[in-house]
Design a protein around this motif. Structure first.
Motif, PDB file in Angstrom:
ATOM      1  N   LEU A 125      -9.150  -5.548 -12.775  1.00 51.24           N
ATOM      2  CA  LEU A 125      -7.748  -5.822 -13.095  1.00 51.24           C
ATOM      3  C   LEU A 125      -7.213  -4.857 -14.153  1.00 51.24           C
ATOM      4  CD1 LEU A 125      -8.795  -8.543 -11.720  1.00 51.24           C
ATOM      5  CD2 LEU A 125      -6.910  -9.629 -12.943  1.00 51.24           C
TER       6      LEU A 125
ATOM      7  N   THR B 284      -6.941  -1.324 -12.795  1.00 56.69           N
ATOM      8  CA  THR B 284      -5.798  -1.073 -11.919  1.00 56.69           C
ATOM      9  C   THR B 284      -4.490  -1.052 -12.700  1.00 56.69           C
ATOM     10  OG1 THR B 284      -6.994  -2.183 -10.132  1.00 56.69           O
ATOM     11  CG2 THR B 284      -4.640  -1.819  -9.799  1.00 56.69           C
TER      12      THR B 284
ATOM     13  N   ASN C  78      -2.227  -8.428  -4.823  1.00 56.59           N
ATOM     14  CA  ASN C  78      -3.436  -8.831  -5.534  1.00 56.59           C
ATOM     15  C   ASN C  78      -3.137  -9.780  -6.688  1.00 56.59           C
ATOM     16  OD1 ASN C  78      -6.187  -7.541  -4.747  1.00 56.59           O
ATOM     17  ND2 ASN C  78      -4.708  -5.893  -4.431  1.00 56.59           N
TER      18      ASN C  78
ATOM     19  N   PHE D 275      -8.592  -5.553  -5.954  1.00 60.48           N
ATOM     20  CA  PHE D 275      -7.664  -4.765  -6.769  1.00 60.48           C
ATOM     21  C   PHE D 275      -7.913  -3.275  -6.580  1.00 60.48           C
ATOM     22  CE2 PHE D 275      -6.283  -8.521  -9.018  1.00 60.48           C
ATOM     23  CZ  PHE D 275      -5.053  -8.176  -9.557  1.00 60.48           C
TER      24      PHE D 275
END
Length: 390
Positions: free
Chosen positions: A111, A114, A83, A14
């Protein structure tokens, strides 16, 4: 790009999307700090478009900058979608179950980190390319607060599962802890904090202003608390065990964290000044804050470089053929160093009147930061090519 990596997928990938998003933001800062926007806290379409229409060399530079912003923003979204697809397949694999019961579970914090960057990128794209968006921005700020709150809750769940398991059952030995990889959690909390600080600093509604500032303080407090814990524990383990070459890049993760927390603090100062006191922040506060953050970044940058050179990180994982999912983490420090360089220029040198805008010292100061930005793009291209060949 190859799909369905399944068990060989790593959540740290990510960071490829995060890095491209960061590069888009970094090129926006040229517009933010070089184009006047006296009636708005950030440069928007209304400020930028007149420079596009001038038809001179400055217009060319602005158009090129806008094209680069759009390029990296689209790359961010493309890598984000890839991703998400890969992670959805990975979650069904046995490798995901193993990761959830190992020290590597903390990598899932990539996660929410991002996703928080995605909100920032979309906000910049809207401000730069959508005419009149700022006229309705007060209606968008509550939506931004809700988005960052959802991302924050997701981050708290991931980190809560991870840290509570460690406290209850252990499992993080000295050797696996001999790096700063766990700072990815601190980075995520910092990115969420700076996201909340934006409406906290820019909204004209005291309710929105206070809500943003409260949650910004909440996540900044988490970032600072756990950051100190991870730095102390990781340093102790590294002194005892030495760092593994592949994870040595984690020594530079402190640089983007410092940048994000520095911007958060700047936004908080302005938010409290205009929202609570109806005044302007004092220039000396910005000078002290920027100097402190910049000094720490130089320290982590120098020390990290020395260690990575000693263990051959650049030769193996950047310019060599060895692949590492965490190698995209090297993009964030390059972006962050440039970004805070622009803030340092504004807060510590321009605001107090130490140097004049667009003077010779102004451009001389920018040279090393622009060089780092360009080198970061070269490294990103290299890592992206290696990802395509995975």
């Amino acid at each position: 790009m190859r799909t369905q990596l399944v068990e060989s997928y790593k959540p740290a990938l990510f960071l490829s999307s995060l890095g491209s998003g960061g590069l888009a933001v970094s090129f926006y800062l040229y517009l933010m700090f070089m184009i006047p926007h006296p009636t708005r806290p950030m440069a928007t379409f209304e400020d930028i478009f007149p420079y596009v229409m001038r038809g001179d060399f400055i217009s060319l530079l602005v158009v090129i900058d806008l094209a680069i912003i759009l390029f990296f923003a689209l790359a961010h979204l493309r890598l984000l979608w890839w991703n998400i697809q890969e992670f959805s397949l990975f979650k069904k694999s046995e490798a995901f179950t193993k990761l959830k019961n190992s020290p590597e579970e903390v990598s899932l914090m990539a996660l929410p980190l991002t996703y928080a960057m995605s909100v920032n990128v979309l906000f910049i794209l809207g401000g730069v390319f959508v005419p009149g968006l700022w006229s309705v921005v007060e209606y968008l700020f509550p939506g931004a607060l809700i988005a960052f709150l959802a991302i924050g809750i997701y981050a708290l769940k991931i980190f809560g599962d991870y840290f509570s398991r460690l406290l209850a059952f252990g499992g993080c030995d000295s050797k696996s802890n001999a790096n700063f990889s766990k700072l990815i959690a601190v980075f995520a909390f910092s990115m969420i904090s700076v996201g909340f600080a934006a409406p906290g600093a820019m909204s004209q509604s005291l309710l929105v202003n206070a809500t943003g500032l409260f949650f910004s303080i909440f996540f900044a407090a988490l970032a600072i608390t756990f950051g100190l814990v991870i730095l102390v524990a990781g340093t102790k383990s590294m002194i005892k065990e030495g760092i593994h070459p592949e994870t040595s890049v984690s020594l530079w993760v402190a640089i983007p964290i410092l940048t994000v927390l520095g911007i958060t603090a700047t936004r908080m100062i302005h938010g409290f000044a205009h929202g609570f006191e109806h005044t302007q922040a004092k220039p000396f506060i910005g000078f002290i804050l920027a100097s402190l953050i910049f000094s720490l970044q130089l320290m982590f940058g120098y020390l990290g470089y020395k260690v990575m050179k000693k263990v051959g990180y650049f030769e193996r994982f950047i310019w060599g053929e060895e692949k590492s999912a965490s190698s995209f983490a090297i993009i964030c420090p390059g972006v962050a160093f440039f970004v805070f360089g622009m803030f340092f220029l504004s807060l510590a040198l321009l605001s107090p009147g130490i140097i004049a805008p667009f003077s010779l010292p102004y451009f001389l100061f920018l040279i090393p930061f622009v060089a780092v930005q360009l080198l970061t793009i070269i490294v990103f291209k290299r890592l992206y090519e290696k990802l395509l060949a995975a």
